[in-house]
Design a protein around this motif. Structure first.
Motif, short mmCIF file in Angstrom:
data_model
loop_
_atom_site.label_atom_id
_atom_site.label_comp_id
_atom_site.label_asym_id
_atom_site.label_seq_id
_atom_site.Cartn_x
_atom_site.Cartn_y
_atom_site.Cartn_z
N ALA A 53 0.83 -1.20 0.00
CA ALA A 53 0.00 0.00 0.00
C ALA A 53 0.87 1.26 0.00
CB ALA A 53 -0.92 0.00 1.22
N GLY A 54 1.96 1.20 0.76
CA GLY A 54 2.92 2.29 0.68
C GLY A 54 2.55 3.49 1.54
N ARG A 55 3.52 4.33 1.77
CA ARG A 55 3.32 5.52 2.57
C ARG A 55 2.31 6.44 1.91
NH1 ARG A 55 8.65 8.77 3.96
NH2 ARG A 55 9.06 6.75 4.93
N GLY A 107 0.87 3.43 -17.32
CA GLY A 107 1.61 4.53 -16.74
C GLY A 107 2.21 5.47 -17.77
N LYS A 108 3.10 4.93 -18.61
CA LYS A 108 3.81 5.75 -19.58
C LYS A 108 2.86 6.28 -20.64
CE LYS A 108 7.83 5.47 -22.67
NZ LYS A 108 8.84 4.55 -23.25
N ASN A 109 2.92 7.58 -20.89
CA ASN A 109 2.13 8.24 -21.94
C ASN A 109 0.63 8.25 -21.67
OD1 ASN A 109 4.49 8.72 -23.43
ND2 ASN A 109 4.33 6.73 -24.46
N HIS A 110 0.20 7.78 -20.50
CA HIS A 110 -1.23 7.79 -20.19
C HIS A 110 -1.47 8.41 -18.82
CE1 HIS A 110 -2.57 5.50 -23.73
NE2 HIS A 110 -1.36 4.97 -23.65
N VAL A 111 -1.11 7.71 -17.75
CA VAL A 111 -1.25 8.29 -16.42
C VAL A 111 -0.48 9.60 -16.32
CG1 VAL A 111 -0.63 7.99 -13.98
CG2 VAL A 111 -1.72 6.11 -15.23
N LEU A 112 0.75 9.59 -16.80
CA LEU A 112 1.57 10.80 -16.71
C LEU A 112 1.04 11.93 -17.58
CD1 LEU A 112 5.22 9.38 -16.68
CD2 LEU A 112 3.71 9.91 -14.77
N LYS A 113 0.39 11.58 -18.68
CA LYS A 113 -0.12 12.58 -19.61
C LYS A 113 -1.47 13.14 -19.17
CE LYS A 113 -0.90 13.31 -24.56
NZ LYS A 113 -0.88 12.66 -25.91
N VAL A 118 -7.06 10.96 -14.15
CA VAL A 118 -6.85 9.92 -13.13
C VAL A 118 -7.40 10.39 -11.79
CG1 VAL A 118 -5.13 8.56 -11.89
CG2 VAL A 118 -4.81 9.03 -14.33
N ARG A 119 -7.13 11.63 -11.45
CA ARG A 119 -7.62 12.20 -10.20
C ARG A 119 -9.15 12.20 -10.17
NH1 ARG A 119 -4.92 16.46 -10.74
NH2 ARG A 119 -3.04 15.62 -9.78
N ARG A 120 -9.75 12.51 -11.31
CA ARG A 120 -11.21 12.54 -11.39
C ARG A 120 -11.79 11.13 -11.23
NH1 ARG A 120 -15.02 14.22 -16.62
NH2 ARG A 120 -16.97 13.57 -15.61
N MET A 121 -11.17 10.13 -11.85
CA MET A 121 -11.64 8.74 -11.69
C MET A 121 -11.76 8.38 -10.21
SD MET A 121 -9.27 6.67 -14.37
CE MET A 121 -9.37 6.90 -16.14
N ALA A 122 -10.69 8.64 -9.47
CA ALA A 122 -10.68 8.30 -8.05
C ALA A 122 -11.72 9.10 -7.28
CB ALA A 122 -9.28 8.53 -7.47
N ALA A 123 -11.82 10.39 -7.58
CA ALA A 123 -12.74 11.26 -6.85
C ALA A 123 -14.19 10.87 -7.09
CB ALA A 123 -12.52 12.72 -7.27
N THR A 153 3.98 2.16 -12.35
CA THR A 153 2.59 2.61 -12.46
C THR A 153 1.96 2.74 -11.08
OG1 THR A 153 2.40 1.62 -14.65
CG2 THR A 153 0.35 2.09 -13.50
N GLN A 154 2.29 1.82 -10.17
CA GLN A 154 1.82 1.96 -8.79
C GLN A 154 2.18 3.32 -8.22
OE1 GLN A 154 -0.42 -0.59 -8.41
NE2 GLN A 154 0.39 -1.14 -6.40
N ASP A 155 3.44 3.69 -8.39
CA ASP A 155 3.92 4.96 -7.83
C ASP A 155 3.30 6.16 -8.52
OD1 ASP A 155 5.50 3.51 -6.07
OD2 ASP A 155 7.33 3.73 -7.25
N ALA A 156 3.16 6.08 -9.84
CA ALA A 156 2.60 7.21 -10.59
C ALA A 156 1.15 7.46 -10.18
CB ALA A 156 2.69 6.94 -12.09
N ILE A 157 0.38 6.39 -10.01
CA ILE A 157 -1.02 6.55 -9.60
C ILE A 157 -1.10 7.05 -8.16
CG2 ILE A 157 -3.14 5.26 -9.09
CD1 ILE A 157 -2.54 3.55 -11.59
N ALA A 158 -0.26 6.52 -7.28
CA ALA A 158 -0.26 6.96 -5.88
C ALA A 158 0.09 8.43 -5.75
CB ALA A 158 0.71 6.11 -5.06
N ASP A 159 1.01 8.91 -6.59
CA ASP A 159 1.37 10.33 -6.56
C ASP A 159 0.18 11.22 -6.89
OD1 ASP A 159 3.98 9.78 -5.88
OD2 ASP A 159 4.78 10.00 -7.91
N ILE A 160 -0.75 10.70 -7.70
CA ILE A 160 -1.90 11.49 -8.13
C ILE A 160 -3.10 11.32 -7.20
CG2 ILE A 160 -3.61 11.77 -9.99
CD1 ILE A 160 -1.34 10.85 -11.93
N THR A 161 -3.37 10.08 -6.81
CA THR A 161 -4.61 9.79 -6.05
C THR A 161 -4.40 9.63 -4.56
OG1 THR A 161 -4.41 7.38 -6.25
CG2 THR A 161 -5.47 8.55 -8.08
N GLY A 162 -3.15 9.42 -4.12
CA GLY A 162 -2.89 9.23 -2.71
C GLY A 162 -2.89 7.79 -2.26
N ARG A 163 -3.20 6.85 -3.17
CA ARG A 163 -3.13 5.44 -2.77
C ARG A 163 -2.74 4.58 -3.97
NH1 ARG A 163 -8.09 2.32 -3.76
NH2 ARG A 163 -7.35 0.81 -2.22
#
Length: 269
Positions: A53-55, A107-113, A118-123, A153-163
Motif C-alpha cells: 500500500a505504501g506511505r 503509466g507511460k504516456n497515459h497516467v503521466l499525460k 486519473v484524479r477525477r476517476m478516483a474522486a 505505475t503503482q507509484d505514478a497513480i499513488a502520486d496522483i490519487t494518494g493510494r
C-alpha cells in the motif's frame, strides 16, 4: 492477439460459480478464483493493511452502490490502457448513468499525460487499477522487469490519487508464476475477464455493443478500451441494454464483496 482468455461465451458459462479453474497462461498452469467463490470468504473489518500500500496510502473509496452480488445480477465494466482523449467523455457518461467502473491504467504516456483524468476517476468513486507501465507482456520478462513495469505505475497513480492500486490486469491476460509472485509482493490481485469486444480491431460502435451484450452474464467482467475511437460511443447503449436486462453495475472489488481482492490471486468469472 489471440489467447485462452478470449474464449467464446459458451465455454465461459461453465466457469461461473466454480470454486476455481485450472488456467494455462504464459505456459504455466494457474488457478483462478471466481467472484462467487471470493464472496464466500468475507474480508476482515479493515482491509487497509494490504502489502504494497505504501506511505500515504488512503483507505479504499466508499462503495459507489449497495449491491449484494450474492443476490443481485451484477456485472463489472472495466477499461484498459487509458486514460486517453475520450476518457473524460466516458466519465461524463458513467456519472450520468450512475455506473461505477474499474480502470486499468497504463503509466507511460497515459497516467503521466492525463493526471487530472486519473484524479477525477478516483474522486468519482471508480476503481483505479494497474495495467503496467508500457504494456509489455509480463510472462516474457524477468522478475525485476515485471516488478519495474508494475511498480512504476503503482507509484505514478499513488502520486496522483494518494493510494496505490490493489488490482492489476496483465497485458493480453498473460501470466506465469513470476508474475503472480511479484503481484503478491506488491499487494496486487490479477483480474482477467469474461467478455471482450475486441475493440482494438474495429471502430464499429454497434458491433462493439453487440459483442458485449452477446457475452454478458451474471458475475461477468467486461473488457473494453477507452483509447479506441469506437468504444466510448458504444458505452451508453451497452449500459442501457444491460440495465434493461436487470444487471447492476459494480466495480471489480464490489463484485467480490463481502470478500476482498487477495494479492496474487487471479480472478476470472
Amino acid at each position: 492477439m489471440p489467447n485462452r482468455t478470449h474464449r467464446p461465451r459458451a465455454r465461459m458459462a461453465t466457469a461461473l460459480g466454480a470454486l476455481s479453474l485450472a488456467l494455462v497462461l504464459g505456459g504455466c498452469s494457474m488457478e483462478t478464483t471466481s467472484p462467487a467463490d471470493a464472496r464466500k470468504h468475507p474480508a476482515p473489518a479493515s482491509d487497509d493493511a494490504r502489502p504494497g500500500a505504501g506511505r500515504g496510502a488512503k483507505p479504499p473509496l466508499p462503495a459507489a452502490g449497495t449491491a449484494d452480488c450474492g443476490k443481485d445480477k451484477c456485472i463489472a465494466l472495466t477499461f484498459d490502457a487509458g486514460p486517453g482523449k475520450d476518457t473524460p467523455r466516458l466519465l461524463d457518461i458513467l456519472k450520468e448513468e450512475k455506473v461505477p467502473a474499474t480502470f486499468f491504467l497504463l503509466g507511460k504516456n497515459h497516467v503521466l499525460k492525463h493526471p487530472d483524468t486519473v484524479r477525477r476517476m478516483a474522486a468519482e468513486g471508480h476503481e483505479v487499477a494497474n495495467h503496467t507501465w508500457s504494456h509489455r507482456r509480463l510472462d516474457q520478462l524477468k522478475k525485476d522487469e515485471i516488478r519495474e513495469e508494475l511498480s512504476l505505475t503503482q507509484d505514478a497513480i499513488a502520486d496522483i490519487t494518494g493510494r496505490k492500486p490493489r488490482l492489476m490486469r496483465p497485458p493480453q491476460g498473460r501470466i506465469n508464476d513470476d508474475v503472480t509472485e511479484v503481484s503478491k509482493e506488491l499487494g496486487l490481485s490479477q483480474v482477467l475477464w469474461s467478455a471482450t469486444a475486441k475493440d482494438f480491431s474495429t471502430t464499429d460502435s454497434a458491433l462493439i455493443k453487440k459483442r458485449i451484450i452477446d457475452q454478458a452474464g451474471r458475475d461477468g467482467i467486461i473488457l473494453l478500451h477507452d483509447i479506441y475511437d469506437g468504444t466510448v460511443p458504444a458505452v451508453p447503449g451497452i449500459i442501457a441494454e444491460l440495465k434493461k436486462r436487470g444487471y447492476t453495475f459494480v466495480t471489480v472489488p464490489q463484485l467480490l464483496q463481502p470478500g476482498a481482492p487477495e494479492p496474487g490471486t487471479v480472478y476470472r468469472p
